[in-house]
Design a protein around this motif. Sequence first.
Motif, PDB file in Angstrom:
ATOM      1  N   ARG A  66       0.798  -1.233   0.000  1.00  0.00           N
ATOM      2  CA  ARG A  66       0.000   0.000   0.000  1.00  0.00           C
ATOM      3  C   ARG A  66       0.827   1.278   0.000  1.00  0.00           C
ATOM      4  NH1 ARG A  66      -5.189  -1.055   1.528  1.00  0.00           N
ATOM      5  NH2 ARG A  66      -5.600   0.811   2.765  1.00  0.00           N
ATOM      6  N   VAL A  67       2.151   1.151   0.133  1.00  0.00           N
ATOM      7  CA  VAL A  67       2.939   2.365   0.279  1.00  0.00           C
ATOM      8  C   VAL A  67       3.881   2.560  -0.924  1.00  0.00           C
ATOM      9  CG1 VAL A  67       4.435   3.685   1.776  1.00  0.00           C
ATOM     10  CG2 VAL A  67       2.750   2.176   2.787  1.00  0.00           C
ATOM     11  N   LEU A  68       4.888   1.713  -1.030  1.00  0.00           N
ATOM     12  CA  LEU A  68       5.844   1.829  -2.143  1.00  0.00           C
ATOM     13  C   LEU A  68       5.576   0.678  -3.109  1.00  0.00           C
ATOM     14  CD1 LEU A  68       8.606   3.177  -3.124  1.00  0.00           C
ATOM     15  CD2 LEU A  68       9.695   1.254  -1.945  1.00  0.00           C
ATOM     16  N   ASP A  69       5.328   0.980  -4.374  1.00  0.00           N
ATOM     17  CA  ASP A  69       5.100  -0.116  -5.316  1.00  0.00           C
ATOM     18  C   ASP A  69       6.434  -0.591  -5.896  1.00  0.00           C
ATOM     19  OD1 ASP A  69       3.512  -1.946  -6.606  1.00  0.00           O
ATOM     20  OD2 ASP A  69       3.047  -0.639  -8.311  1.00  0.00           O
ATOM     21  N   THR A  70       6.455  -1.872  -6.276  1.00  0.00           N
ATOM     22  CA  THR A  70       7.613  -2.561  -6.896  1.00  0.00           C
ATOM     23  C   THR A  70       8.840  -2.640  -5.992  1.00  0.00           C
ATOM     24  OG1 THR A  70       8.630  -0.680  -8.048  1.00  0.00           O
ATOM     25  CG2 THR A  70       6.873  -1.819  -9.241  1.00  0.00           C
ATOM     26  N   GLY A  71       8.627  -2.602  -4.695  1.00  0.00           N
ATOM     27  CA  GLY A  71       9.724  -2.903  -3.771  1.00  0.00           C
ATOM     28  C   GLY A  71      10.004  -4.407  -3.800  1.00  0.00           C
ATOM     29  N   ILE A  72      11.066  -4.794  -3.159  1.00  0.00           N
ATOM     30  CA  ILE A  72      11.433  -6.211  -3.041  1.00  0.00           C
ATOM     31  C   ILE A  72      10.282  -6.967  -2.354  1.00  0.00           C
ATOM     32  CG2 ILE A  72      12.648  -5.605  -0.907  1.00  0.00           C
ATOM     33  CD1 ILE A  72      14.579  -7.847  -1.353  1.00  0.00           C
ATOM     34  N   PRO A  73       9.891  -8.139  -2.863  1.00  0.00           N
ATOM     35  CA  PRO A  73       8.825  -8.881  -2.168  1.00  0.00           C
ATOM     36  C   PRO A  73       9.245  -9.177  -0.719  1.00  0.00           C
ATOM     37  CG  PRO A  73       9.307  -9.865  -4.296  1.00  0.00           C
ATOM     38  CD  PRO A  73      10.369  -8.837  -4.044  1.00  0.00           C
ATOM     39  N   PRO A  74       8.357  -9.000   0.228  1.00  0.00           N
ATOM     40  CA  PRO A  74       8.781  -9.133   1.634  1.00  0.00           C
ATOM     41  C   PRO A  74       9.296 -10.531   1.999  1.00  0.00           C
ATOM     42  CG  PRO A  74       6.404  -8.729   1.449  1.00  0.00           C
ATOM     43  CD  PRO A  74       6.989  -8.516   0.100  1.00  0.00           C
ATOM     44  N   LEU A  75       8.837 -11.541   1.265  1.00  0.00           N
ATOM     45  CA  LEU A  75       9.337 -12.890   1.564  1.00  0.00           C
ATOM     46  C   LEU A  75      10.818 -13.026   1.168  1.00  0.00           C
ATOM     47  CD1 LEU A  75       7.792 -15.162   2.894  1.00  0.00           C
ATOM     48  CD2 LEU A  75       7.062 -15.943   0.636  1.00  0.00           C
ATOM     49  N   THR A  76      11.203 -12.311   0.123  1.00  0.00           N
ATOM     50  CA  THR A  76      12.616 -12.278  -0.273  1.00  0.00           C
ATOM     51  C   THR A  76      13.401 -11.484   0.766  1.00  0.00           C
ATOM     52  OG1 THR A  76      11.858 -12.242  -2.559  1.00  0.00           O
ATOM     53  CG2 THR A  76      14.174 -11.720  -2.187  1.00  0.00           C
ATOM     54  N   ALA A  77      12.825 -10.347   1.182  1.00  0.00           N
ATOM     55  CA  ALA A  77      13.495  -9.523   2.196  1.00  0.00           C
ATOM     56  C   ALA A  77      13.694 -10.332   3.480  1.00  0.00           C
ATOM     57  CB  ALA A  77      12.677  -8.274   2.482  1.00  0.00           C
ATOM     58  N   LEU A  78      12.698 -11.129   3.837  1.00  0.00           N
ATOM     59  CA  LEU A  78      12.792 -11.954   5.048  1.00  0.00           C
ATOM     60  C   LEU A  78      14.040 -12.835   4.991  1.00  0.00           C
ATOM     61  CD1 LEU A  78      11.454 -13.142   7.672  1.00  0.00           C
ATOM     62  CD2 LEU A  78      10.277 -14.763   6.169  1.00  0.00           C
ATOM     63  N   GLN A  79      14.275 -13.447   3.835  1.00  0.00           N
ATOM     64  CA  GLN A  79      15.423 -14.346   3.720  1.00  0.00           C
ATOM     65  C   GLN A  79      16.741 -13.584   3.811  1.00  0.00           C
ATOM     66  OE1 GLN A  79      14.583 -17.390   0.478  1.00  0.00           O
ATOM     67  NE2 GLN A  79      12.755 -16.098   0.381  1.00  0.00           N
ATOM     68  N   LEU A  80      16.780 -12.387   3.224  1.00  0.00           N
ATOM     69  CA  LEU A  80      18.012 -11.580   3.304  1.00  0.00           C
ATOM     70  C   LEU A  80      18.252 -11.121   4.745  1.00  0.00           C
ATOM     71  CD1 LEU A  80      17.674  -9.311   0.128  1.00  0.00           C
ATOM     72  CD2 LEU A  80      18.941 -11.450   0.384  1.00  0.00           C
ATOM     73  N   ILE A  81      17.181 -10.685   5.390  1.00  0.00           N
ATOM     74  CA  ILE A  81      17.327 -10.151   6.756  1.00  0.00           C
ATOM     75  C   ILE A  81      17.667 -11.279   7.737  1.00  0.00           C
ATOM     76  CG2 ILE A  81      16.083  -9.022   8.654  1.00  0.00           C
ATOM     77  CD1 ILE A  81      14.713  -7.247   6.568  1.00  0.00           C
ATOM     78  N   ARG A  82      17.082 -12.455   7.509  1.00  0.00           N
ATOM     79  CA  ARG A  82      17.375 -13.592   8.418  1.00  0.00           C
ATOM     80  C   ARG A  82      18.874 -13.849   8.469  1.00  0.00           C
ATOM     81  NH1 ARG A  82      14.439 -15.246  12.428  1.00  0.00           N
ATOM     82  NH2 ARG A  82      16.323 -14.353  13.278  1.00  0.00           N
ATOM     83  N   LYS A  83      19.534 -13.670   7.328  1.00  0.00           N
ATOM     84  CA  LYS A  83      20.994 -13.910   7.267  1.00  0.00           C
ATOM     85  C   LYS A  83      21.784 -12.792   7.940  1.00  0.00           C
ATOM     86  CE  LYS A  83      21.066 -16.723   3.084  1.00  0.00           C
ATOM     87  NZ  LYS A  83      19.891 -16.438   2.249  1.00  0.00           N
ATOM     88  N   ALA A  84      21.129 -11.612   8.117  1.00  0.00           N
ATOM     89  CA  ALA A  84      21.866 -10.436   8.605  1.00  0.00           C
ATOM     90  C   ALA A  84      21.743 -10.224  10.107  1.00  0.00           C
ATOM     91  CB  ALA A  84      21.363  -9.184   7.875  1.00  0.00           C
ATOM     92  N   VAL A  85      20.844 -10.975  10.763  1.00  0.00           N
ATOM     93  CA  VAL A  85      20.603 -10.759  12.201  1.00  0.00           C
ATOM     94  C   VAL A  85      20.910 -12.044  12.972  1.00  0.00           C
ATOM     95  CG1 VAL A  85      18.841  -8.985  11.756  1.00  0.00           C
ATOM     96  CG2 VAL A  85      18.126 -11.374  12.041  1.00  0.00           C
ATOM     97  N   PRO A  86      21.104 -11.949  14.286  1.00  0.00           N
ATOM     98  CA  PRO A  86      21.348 -13.174  15.063  1.00  0.00           C
ATOM     99  C   PRO A  86      20.198 -14.178  14.905  1.00  0.00           C
ATOM    100  CG  PRO A  86      21.776 -11.219  16.395  1.00  0.00           C
ATOM    101  CD  PRO A  86      21.178 -10.734  15.110  1.00  0.00           C
ATOM    102  N   ALA A  87      20.527 -15.460  15.015  1.00  0.00           N
ATOM    103  CA  ALA A  87      19.551 -16.523  14.740  1.00  0.00           C
ATOM    104  C   ALA A  87      18.317 -16.421  15.631  1.00  0.00           C
ATOM    105  CB  ALA A  87      20.222 -17.882  14.914  1.00  0.00           C
TER     106      ALA A  87
END
Length: 367
Positions: free
Chosen positions: A267-288
């Motif tokens: 509803r805010v920014l169109d054509t951003g990275i799909p959040p499920l993809t972002a989830l996978q990138l962020i999971r790798k960037a933060v403690p388990a």
Amino acid sequence: MSQNFPLPPLAQIPPHLQTIADYEQQARKHLPDMVWQYLQGGSMDEISVRSNLAQFAHIQLLPRMLKDLTHGSTECEIFGQKFPHPIFLAPIGHQQQFHPEAEAASALAAEVLGSNMILSTFSNTDMRALKRENPYKWFQLYWQGGREKSLALVKLAEQQNFKAIVITVDSPHTGIRDRERRVFFQLPAGMQHPHTPAHIPLPELKAGDHPVFNGLMKIAPTWDDIAWIAQQTSLPVILKGVLHPLDARLAIQHGVRGLIVSNHGGRVLDTGIPPLTALQLIRKAVPADFPLLYDGGVRRGSDVFKAIALGASAVLIGRPYIYGLACAGALGVAHVVKILKEEFEITMALMGTAALNDITEEYIFQK
Ligand code: FNR
């Protein structure tokens, strides 16, 4: 405030309502067209609205067989708090548009189903009107243009036994919602928002000032404000709407205890990275063990499973429970959560997983 509903809410659940998609079709019949467009729509070309749904179809499940699942459970734990299942209710503002009982109906259903409800700043229902003893509730804060007003809401949430503060950071400006503009969307005259003005007052613009950068952006929060709020409250502070792994790291440095990976339902920014993809990138960037919640496009119990497998601790649903609310008030919300919970349980059983901790990337095949 009066809202003309074309069809009154159902008193009982008819047998044709078996899935979230069934509820979506039925909800349309209960809402004025302008409200329907507001609920369904997103920003610009709505590519993100559609890709939020489509992204789940591209992720394939890789099940295991013959495991002993007799001890199975959907229980999860976040910030030391136990939840019977990981399907939470996302913050959705102005719920009186969908049903006269608004957030009170959603909260009742959430309590009965053990779902954690995140109450929006734009609630039509006062925090003080929700059952104090119910521990399954978090408060979502929209920055109130300054620290003191924002902190006042945090303190009220503390007093009312809310268990965490969710600060939504992805919408310092509303999205460009063409669909809403085409139908002249506006909130019903006289609609009450006990915790915020419907439009947070803008700073006065001087001649030559830029309407965006000297307007809303002047009263938008920054990382320093987040760190400050986190220091002022004993409650865990979570940011909603973070998509970049570098922001995830910054959040941790600023005292944030968890994230909701989300594109605000497209509803805010169109054509951003799909959040499920972002989830996978962020999971790798933060403690388990760092809590990551997920929202956007969850419509099936198998979607809940996929989000958890890709790193989520729990998921939020937005539009689906509003379909339930529009169709049948608290009963409808409760049924929507029950449908997803049962689908999730059966998916867990068919996948050979007995607990949320068992659900890992090993159960996913991505082409
Ligand atoms: C929202 N969302 C939202 N988010 C938030 O932080 N505060 C809010 O007040 C609202 N209000 C709101 C209204 C409506 C009508 C919608 C559809 C969404 C976003 C919401 O919390 C969530 O991120 C998305 O709805 C998740 O996507 P799905 O489940 O709707 O696909």
